[in-house]
Design a protein around this motif. Structure first.
Motif, mmCIF file in Angstrom:
data_model
loop_
_atom_site.group_PDB
_atom_site.id
_atom_site.type_symbol
_atom_site.label_atom_id
_atom_site.label_comp_id
_atom_site.label_asym_id
_atom_site.label_seq_id
_atom_site.Cartn_x
_atom_site.Cartn_y
_atom_site.Cartn_z
ATOM 1 N N ARG A 117 -0.355 97.879 -4.157
ATOM 2 C CA ARG A 117 -0.953 98.938 -4.988
ATOM 3 C C ARG A 117 0.050 100.082 -5.200
ATOM 4 N NH1 ARG A 117 -5.476 97.948 -1.395
ATOM 5 N NH2 ARG A 117 -7.144 96.843 -2.483
ATOM 6 N N ASN A 120 2.803 98.926 -7.606
ATOM 7 C CA ASN A 120 2.274 98.877 -8.981
ATOM 8 C C ASN A 120 2.094 100.285 -9.546
ATOM 9 O OD1 ASN A 120 2.173 96.082 -9.113
ATOM 10 N ND2 ASN A 120 0.083 95.972 -8.343
ATOM 11 N N PHE A 121 1.646 101.207 -8.709
ATOM 12 C CA PHE A 121 1.471 102.597 -9.140
ATOM 13 C C PHE A 121 2.804 103.195 -9.575
ATOM 14 C CE2 PHE A 121 1.657 107.127 -8.014
ATOM 15 C CZ PHE A 121 0.628 107.625 -8.784
ATOM 16 N N TYR A 122 3.830 102.954 -8.794
ATOM 17 C CA TYR A 122 5.146 103.492 -9.139
ATOM 18 C C TYR A 122 5.694 102.843 -10.411
ATOM 19 C CZ TYR A 122 6.129 106.689 -5.318
ATOM 20 O OH TYR A 122 6.127 107.792 -4.491
ATOM 21 N N LYS A 123 5.504 101.541 -10.551
ATOM 22 C CA LYS A 123 5.970 100.864 -11.764
ATOM 23 C C LYS A 123 5.224 101.374 -12.991
ATOM 24 C CE LYS A 123 7.455 96.643 -9.403
ATOM 25 N NZ LYS A 123 7.192 95.204 -9.178
ATOM 26 N N TYR A 124 3.940 101.624 -12.823
ATOM 27 C CA TYR A 124 3.114 102.154 -13.919
ATOM 28 C C TYR A 124 3.651 103.501 -14.388
ATOM 29 C CZ TYR A 124 -1.188 103.693 -16.311
ATOM 30 O OH TYR A 124 -2.098 104.141 -17.233
ATOM 31 N N ASN A 125 4.252 104.235 -13.467
ATOM 32 C CA ASN A 125 4.768 105.560 -13.784
ATOM 33 C C ASN A 125 6.280 105.594 -13.971
ATOM 34 O OD1 ASN A 125 2.463 107.682 -13.609
ATOM 35 N ND2 ASN A 125 2.088 106.322 -11.882
ATOM 36 N N HIS A 128 10.458 101.429 -11.803
ATOM 37 C CA HIS A 128 10.352 99.966 -11.810
ATOM 38 C C HIS A 128 11.086 99.300 -10.646
ATOM 39 C CE1 HIS A 128 8.339 100.097 -15.643
ATOM 40 N NE2 HIS A 128 9.299 100.843 -16.147
ATOM 41 N N THR A 191 6.096 106.236 -18.875
ATOM 42 C CA THR A 191 4.855 106.045 -18.133
ATOM 43 C C THR A 191 3.940 105.196 -19.003
ATOM 44 O OG1 THR A 191 3.696 108.003 -18.969
ATOM 45 C CG2 THR A 191 5.034 108.299 -16.994
ATOM 46 N N GLU A 192 3.278 104.248 -18.382
ATOM 47 C CA GLU A 192 2.407 103.352 -19.140
ATOM 48 C C GLU A 192 1.253 104.109 -19.783
ATOM 49 O OE1 GLU A 192 -0.059 99.187 -18.347
ATOM 50 O OE2 GLU A 192 1.666 99.720 -17.106
ATOM 51 N N ALA A 193 0.796 105.161 -19.127
ATOM 52 C CA ALA A 193 -0.320 105.938 -19.664
ATOM 53 C C ALA A 193 0.060 106.567 -21.010
ATOM 54 C CB ALA A 193 -0.734 107.019 -18.671
#
Length: 217
Positions: A117, A120-125, A128, A191-193
């Motif tokens: 988790r 994945n959180f770091y990759k999402y932001n 990578h 960032t993916e967001a």
């Protein structure tokens, strides 16, 4: 009149070679103590995100002890040191303490999932190449069990260039409105967001202007 269906693709190019160490495998070290209660959950190595921001990402939790529990536990510990203390008093305090809180025990499967988790959180932001591992053991100085997550963030990826595909057949006035909704810029941290927001804004503009079957990928 039914307008043509635009299919939109957003291509992002990022710097593929940020500075930093290569990711290593997840290292799991067993707790050398028999008691599995988690007294403390913390993080080490996190620079961009605080402990307060990372804690909601994971499922593992420390036992929640309020001030009243701590006071009663203090008296219980000291009474148990007194051999002359009545047995009913010692056992009674222990029973009350057990009923006051729900003990959070260490769960290896949950901690392993927490590592994923966090990554994945770091990759999402945009981190990578970030990686993480954990250690569950005894803090001998404070006499408590600690579940500690170690994080190596490495470098934050930035957007090198942006290319939108599928907007060539859109009316010029609608394309002008789309341009006003764009917020992503070359060189900004990925960032993916932000990417999802950009695509949602473009898609909403198209839907609002008669392109009812538009979608993006």
């Amino acid at each position: 009149m039914l307008k043509l269906l635009p299919i939109i693709f957003l291509l992002l190019a990022m710097d593929l070679y940020p500075q930093g160490n290569n990711p290593s495998r997840i290292d799991v070290t067993p707790n050398p103590k028999d008691i599995n209660e988690i007294d403390k959950v913390d993080f080490e190595g996190n620079k961009h995100f605080s402990d307060g921001e990372l804690l909601p990402v994971i499922a593992s939790r420390e036992t929640d002890k309020d001030i009243f529990y701590n006071i009663l536990e203090y008296y219980s510990v000291n009474i148990n040191k007194n051999k002359a203390a009545p047995l009913y008093l010692r056992s009674g305090l222990s029973s009350i303490l057990k009923k006051m809180i729900k003990i959070s025990d260490f769960d290896k499967a949950k901690a392993d999932a927490d590592v994923k988790r966090l990554m994945n959180f770091y990759k999402y932001n945009g981190y990578h190449l970030a990686y993480a591992w954990y250690y569950f053991g005894i803090d001998t100085g404070k006499k408590r069990n600690v579940l500690r997550f170690y994080i190596t963030e490495n470098e934050l990826f930035k957007i090198k260039y942006i290319k939108y595909l599928g907007l060539d057949n859109v009316d010029p006035d609608v394309r002008a409105r789309i341009e006003k909704t764009k917020s992503l810029k070359n060189g900004v941290p990925y960032t993916e967001a932000k990417v999802l927001k950009e695509m949602n804004d473009i898609n909403f503009t198209l839907l609002d202007n008669g392109y009812f079957y538009t979608y993006y990928d």
